[in-house]
Design a protein around this motif. Sequence first.
Motif, mmCIF file in Angstrom:
data_model
loop_
_atom_site.group_PDB
_atom_site.id
_atom_site.type_symbol
_atom_site.label_atom_id
_atom_site.label_comp_id
_atom_site.label_asym_id
_atom_site.label_seq_id
_atom_site.Cartn_x
_atom_site.Cartn_y
_atom_site.Cartn_z
ATOM 1 N N PHE A 266 39.350 50.061 37.611
ATOM 2 C CA PHE A 266 38.285 50.218 38.594
ATOM 3 C C PHE A 266 37.744 51.639 38.525
ATOM 4 C CE2 PHE A 266 40.911 46.769 40.303
ATOM 5 C CZ PHE A 266 39.947 45.798 40.524
ATOM 6 N N ALA A 267 36.429 51.761 38.325
ATOM 7 C CA ALA A 267 35.785 53.063 38.220
ATOM 8 C C ALA A 267 35.184 53.525 39.535
ATOM 9 C CB ALA A 267 34.699 53.022 37.149
ATOM 10 N N ALA A 268 35.117 52.631 40.534
ATOM 11 C CA ALA A 268 34.526 52.961 41.826
ATOM 12 C C ALA A 268 35.055 51.961 42.857
ATOM 13 C CB ALA A 268 32.996 52.909 41.752
ATOM 14 N N PRO A 269 34.921 52.273 44.145
ATOM 15 C CA PRO A 269 35.442 51.364 45.172
ATOM 16 C C PRO A 269 34.704 50.027 45.212
ATOM 17 C CG PRO A 269 35.058 53.572 46.058
ATOM 18 C CD PRO A 269 34.415 53.537 44.715
ATOM 19 N N GLY A 270 35.368 49.047 45.827
ATOM 20 C CA GLY A 270 34.729 47.775 46.133
ATOM 21 C C GLY A 270 34.738 46.750 45.024
ATOM 22 N N GLY A 271 35.381 47.024 43.911
ATOM 23 C CA GLY A 271 35.373 46.087 42.799
ATOM 24 C C GLY A 271 36.365 44.951 42.975
ATOM 25 N N GLU A 272 36.130 43.867 42.237
ATOM 26 C CA GLU A 272 37.033 42.713 42.266
ATOM 27 C C GLU A 272 37.226 42.191 40.848
ATOM 28 O OE1 GLU A 272 37.547 38.239 44.258
ATOM 29 O OE2 GLU A 272 35.820 39.495 44.768
ATOM 30 N N VAL A 273 38.482 41.913 40.497
ATOM 31 C CA VAL A 273 38.824 41.419 39.165
ATOM 32 C C VAL A 273 39.678 40.166 39.298
ATOM 33 C CG1 VAL A 273 40.194 41.875 37.104
ATOM 34 C CG2 VAL A 273 38.669 43.639 37.980
ATOM 35 N N GLU A 274 39.294 39.121 38.574
ATOM 36 C CA GLU A 274 40.098 37.908 38.449
ATOM 37 C C GLU A 274 40.441 37.734 36.975
ATOM 38 O OE1 GLU A 274 38.565 34.456 40.960
ATOM 39 O OE2 GLU A 274 36.788 35.726 40.812
ATOM 40 N N LEU A 275 41.726 37.719 36.662
ATOM 41 C CA LEU A 275 42.182 37.521 35.291
ATOM 42 C C LEU A 275 42.927 36.194 35.213
ATOM 43 C CD1 LEU A 275 43.611 41.067 34.392
ATOM 44 C CD2 LEU A 275 41.266 40.233 34.146
ATOM 45 N N TYR A 276 42.397 35.263 34.438
ATOM 46 C CA TYR A 276 43.008 33.950 34.286
ATOM 47 C C TYR A 276 43.334 33.713 32.814
ATOM 48 C CZ TYR A 276 41.010 33.202 38.930
ATOM 49 O OH TYR A 276 40.676 33.324 40.250
ATOM 50 N N GLY A 277 44.351 32.896 32.573
ATOM 51 C CA GLY A 277 44.716 32.591 31.204
ATOM 52 C C GLY A 277 45.334 31.217 31.060
ATOM 53 N N LEU A 278 45.077 30.591 29.910
ATOM 54 C CA LEU A 278 45.653 29.289 29.555
ATOM 55 C C LEU A 278 46.083 29.363 28.101
ATOM 56 C CD1 LEU A 278 44.104 25.774 30.220
ATOM 57 C CD2 LEU A 278 44.895 26.406 27.954
ATOM 58 N N TYR A 279 47.311 28.937 27.811
ATOM 59 C CA TYR A 279 47.778 28.912 26.431
ATOM 60 C C TYR A 279 48.662 27.700 26.213
ATOM 61 C CZ TYR A 279 51.368 31.568 28.994
ATOM 62 O OH TYR A 279 52.275 31.998 29.935
ATOM 63 N N ALA B 285 42.827 52.365 40.654
ATOM 64 C CA ALA B 285 42.682 53.806 40.800
ATOM 65 C C ALA B 285 41.624 54.168 41.828
ATOM 66 C CB ALA B 285 42.331 54.443 39.454
ATOM 67 N N GLN B 286 41.048 53.152 42.494
ATOM 68 C CA GLN B 286 40.004 53.359 43.493
ATOM 69 C C GLN B 286 40.338 52.562 44.742
ATOM 70 O OE1 GLN B 286 37.358 55.394 43.204
ATOM 71 N NE2 GLN B 286 37.797 55.997 41.092
ATOM 72 N N PRO B 287 39.875 52.999 45.910
ATOM 73 C CA PRO B 287 40.199 52.284 47.145
ATOM 74 C C PRO B 287 39.411 50.983 47.298
ATOM 75 C CG PRO B 287 38.763 54.153 47.614
ATOM 76 C CD PRO B 287 39.135 54.264 46.161
ATOM 77 N N ASN B 288 39.985 50.084 48.107
ATOM 78 C CA ASN B 288 39.303 48.869 48.560
ATOM 79 C C ASN B 288 38.865 47.956 47.410
ATOM 80 O OD1 ASN B 288 39.479 49.798 51.294
ATOM 81 N ND2 ASN B 288 37.713 51.123 50.889
ATOM 82 N N CYS B 289 39.755 47.770 46.458
ATOM 83 C CA CYS B 289 39.493 46.859 45.351
ATOM 84 C C CYS B 289 40.483 45.696 45.391
ATOM 85 C CB CYS B 289 39.597 47.581 44.012
ATOM 86 S SG CYS B 289 38.320 48.842 43.749
ATOM 87 N N VAL B 290 40.097 44.596 44.748
ATOM 88 C CA VAL B 290 40.880 43.362 44.783
ATOM 89 C C VAL B 290 41.150 42.889 43.359
ATOM 90 C CG1 VAL B 290 40.910 40.943 45.524
ATOM 91 C CG2 VAL B 290 39.879 42.680 47.002
ATOM 92 N N SER B 291 42.371 42.440 43.092
ATOM 93 C CA SER B 291 42.678 41.827 41.798
ATOM 94 C C SER B 291 43.550 40.602 41.997
ATOM 95 C CB SER B 291 43.379 42.821 40.866
ATOM 96 O OG SER B 291 44.671 43.156 41.344
ATOM 97 N N ASN B 292 43.310 39.601 41.171
ATOM 98 C CA ASN B 292 44.102 38.374 41.192
ATOM 99 C C ASN B 292 44.324 37.928 39.755
ATOM 100 O OD1 ASN B 292 45.403 36.055 42.385
ATOM 101 N ND2 ASN B 292 43.611 34.870 41.794
ATOM 102 N N VAL B 293 45.589 37.719 39.378
ATOM 103 C CA VAL B 293 45.946 37.334 38.017
ATOM 104 C C VAL B 293 46.710 36.020 38.054
ATOM 105 C CG1 VAL B 293 47.170 38.005 35.910
ATOM 106 C CG2 VAL B 293 46.113 39.776 37.351
ATOM 107 N N LEU B 294 46.269 35.045 37.260
ATOM 108 C CA LEU B 294 46.969 33.767 37.146
ATOM 109 C C LEU B 294 46.900 33.285 35.709
ATOM 110 C CD1 LEU B 294 48.420 31.290 38.331
ATOM 111 C CD2 LEU B 294 46.162 30.313 38.846
ATOM 112 N N TYR B 295 48.055 33.191 35.056
ATOM 113 C CA TYR B 295 48.152 32.678 33.691
ATOM 114 C C TYR B 295 49.084 31.470 33.685
ATOM 115 C CZ TYR B 295 45.701 36.233 30.943
ATOM 116 O OH TYR B 295 44.729 37.028 30.368
ATOM 117 N N LYS B 296 48.692 30.421 32.942
ATOM 118 C CA LYS B 296 49.500 29.220 32.819
ATOM 119 C C LYS B 296 49.650 28.841 31.348
ATOM 120 C CE LYS B 296 48.934 26.789 37.206
ATOM 121 N NZ LYS B 296 48.690 25.461 37.795
ATOM 122 N N GLY B 297 50.862 28.399 30.976
ATOM 123 C CA GLY B 297 51.090 28.026 29.596
ATOM 124 C C GLY B 297 51.946 26.790 29.450
ATOM 125 N N ALA B 298 51.779 26.105 28.326
ATOM 126 C CA ALA B 298 52.614 24.962 27.967
ATOM 127 C C ALA B 298 53.130 25.173 26.552
ATOM 128 C CB ALA B 298 51.824 23.660 28.056
#
Length: 428
Positions: A264-277, A294-307
């Motif tokens: 995050f380079a600035a406040p207020g960002g949101e990141v969703e990282l998803y994966g399938l394998y 590295a910045q305030p008030n940011c959101v991240s969510n990571v979900l990876y699924k595999g078989a």
Amino acid sequence: MTEMTEEKTAEKARIGAPSIPGLTEEGESLSPLEPAGQTSPLGGAASKAHSHGGGYGIPDSSRAGRLTSYRLEDFPAIRGTEEEWRFTPVKRLGGLQTAALDGAAPAVAVEGPEQVRVETVGRDDARIGSAGIPEDRVSANAWAHFTEATVVTVPAGAELADRVLVTVTGAGSAPAAQHVVVVAEQGSRAVVVLNHVGEAVVAENVEIVLEDGADLTVVSLQEWSDTSVHASSQQVKVGRDAHLKHIVVSLGGSLVRVTPTARFAAPGGEVELYGLYFADAGQHLEHRTYVDHAQPNCVSNVLYKGALQGKDARTVWVGDVLIQKQAEGTDSYEKNQNLVLTDGCRADSVPNLEIETGLIEGAGHASATGRFDDEHLFYLMARGIPEDVARRLVVRGFLNEIIQKIGVQGIEDHLTEAVERELEAGEN
């Protein structure tokens, strides 16, 4: 529909361990922890000088202080005992860590709306290196040997109704380097698909830059030939109030290693990282995610699924989240789930969480790995569903959560069919 095992533990400064049998699948987020250590804020465009931490981290932090540099010689030879390489079969990297990557780079073809700008540029273009600095020896080797880069730009304010398809087609088995830059300018909205096909042995750097207010979805598909080797470092710089959805789908290739990093380079960002394998016999599919708050008030969510199915099928997921001291108001969560379909498979899952301030909304992680549940299979068969169909229903339902995140019907249909082919191959 599966029996899972899960791990959730917390330490003051760092959290990380493989999944532990006997724990339940769902759990509460970790409570905020006390501050620990100090950090420096995320800088702007990356400097092209040698750096320890790249200006992002601190030397005494296990993740933030990891060496970053554009110079290959700054990285020692890979022995396989290093934290970032301990799960990787180094002998199968095809020389990406040692060879001069002078093979023909995969061909790049771009299709999309006419507003999109596509350029082929040299190493001296100012946008090269703007999202991040190489974090490992293979990425640095790719940096040392690429001769030109493809830059895809979504113009400011553009809201693209159709996806941008970037097809990367392998040019053979000679070790090669690849560099791609995706820029979403201020206030733009788009979906960009990177589709990797053909035969290749390639070290790839992908830079993704979201300017303020941009909303970008990037889908990275690995549908290589069975003999291909692919190591892809995908670094993201997220501007003020920008939103990224990043989806990795790895199906083909002999060895595939994708390492998405979001900063995050600035406040207020949101990141969703998803994966399938989906790993078949002999395949090694490895994914390492890193989110640097590295910045305030940011959101991240990571979900990876595999078989996994077949002898010596191997998957690795390592998730790192760093919440730096100045990142007050952070809300972060990461989760990995693996479904083992046959004997002879191995899934490694390691969630790591570092918290340096207690002034956050929340942070947590989860890891779950389990075998196919025979009781649920019996339940479906007792209702007249044939065994092969029942198995497909379970796996399809497990992985479909990720496919549905893409939001582009044509790609979702394509991946649903690809998963079906994987299942059919396992039955033969």
